[in-house]
Design an enzyme around this catalytic site. Sequence first.
Site, mmCIF file in Angstrom:
data_model
loop_
_atom_site.group_PDB
_atom_site.id
_atom_site.type_symbol
_atom_site.label_atom_id
_atom_site.label_comp_id
_atom_site.label_asym_id
_atom_site.label_seq_id
_atom_site.Cartn_x
_atom_site.Cartn_y
_atom_site.Cartn_z
ATOM 1 N N PRO A 2 1.053 -1.300 -0.064
ATOM 2 C CG PRO A 2 -0.858 -1.731 1.721
ATOM 3 C CD PRO A 2 0.499 -2.156 1.190
ATOM 4 C CD GLU A 3 4.498 2.247 -2.155
ATOM 5 O OE1 GLU A 3 4.682 3.329 -1.556
ATOM 6 O OE2 GLU A 3 4.829 1.381 -2.409
ATOM 7 C CG HIS A 94 -3.035 -13.942 7.798
ATOM 8 N ND1 HIS A 94 -1.927 -14.402 8.177
ATOM 9 C CD2 HIS A 94 -3.708 -14.612 6.752
ATOM 10 C CE1 HIS A 94 -1.654 -15.404 7.200
ATOM 11 N NE2 HIS A 94 -2.829 -15.737 6.727
ATOM 12 N NE ARG A 112 5.538 -10.472 2.075
ATOM 13 C CZ ARG A 112 6.303 -9.954 1.352
ATOM 14 N NH1 ARG A 112 5.754 -9.356 0.303
ATOM 15 N NH2 ARG A 112 7.425 -10.517 1.239
ATOM 16 N NE ARG A 156 19.436 13.733 -3.587
ATOM 17 C CZ ARG A 156 18.484 13.202 -2.720
ATOM 18 N NH1 ARG A 156 17.769 12.029 -2.905
ATOM 19 N NH2 ARG A 156 18.145 14.050 -1.585
#
Length: 275
Positions: A2-3, A94, A112, A156
């Site tokens: 999830p972002e 879970h 996870r 960079r």
Amino acid sequence: MPELPEVEVTRRALAPRLEGALVEGARVGKPLRWPLGCEASSLAGLRIDAVSRRGKYLWLALSRGGAPAGGLLWHLGMSGSLAVAVTDSPPGPHHHFDLLTSAGCLRLTDPRRFGAVVWGAALDDGMPARLLARLGREPFDPSLTAESLWQAFRGRRVAIKPALMAGDVVVGAGNIYACEALYRAGIDPRMPAGRLSRPRSARLLAALQEVLAQAIDAGGSSLKDFRADGHLGGFQNLTAVYGRAGLPCLRCGHPVTRTVQAQRATFFCPGCQKR
């Protein structure tokens, strides 16, 4: 994983239901990435004042008797999701944290176990402050400008896509969204970040904001099993390059290319995206 769009969609789904609700208790399952930081029983009797977001973190501000009483910082990890159940059903294998409230049971499901729920006296104190310290600006923050983006990337040598995803300059550019933003801006993801010009910085910022706003409107991306309060996202059906290796570019017809950068798959069009 999830972002930012998925977390923001989750926040928008939860806030109307949880804000103002009374915490009746908490239940901790298997250990997550970091300890809770308080006794679960101490949360009972607190009220949820607001549900806000910082990067990929959610913050539930709590109070007791009208006075601030810290809050809970949530992270969904790589496979987590949050939903409010009206009935307090028994937790499954879970389900690793339940916040029992007068509005229902807020449950963290995380197969996870890379997610986290951490208590803190404030966002800028204790463990929450440490976790948020290195985050860059929010993508829609007015203080984030093309000039500040250009300045941040100057010098960079790392490629622009990993630099964008690092999150120390701007948060929210997860893999799928970085690929799509760089495509819309016409920038090769392999170009060194330090070579980003001012005009390209302006195009990249506009493209990133456009992609993230579109993803939020689409309910995020459900590439595997992500759900925001039980609902699948739809942005994965709108991508121009992500997941389309070998297919023709929607602009020029050149086959979309897949490569690997910083152990993440990168999708781009060599015909449209220039170094």
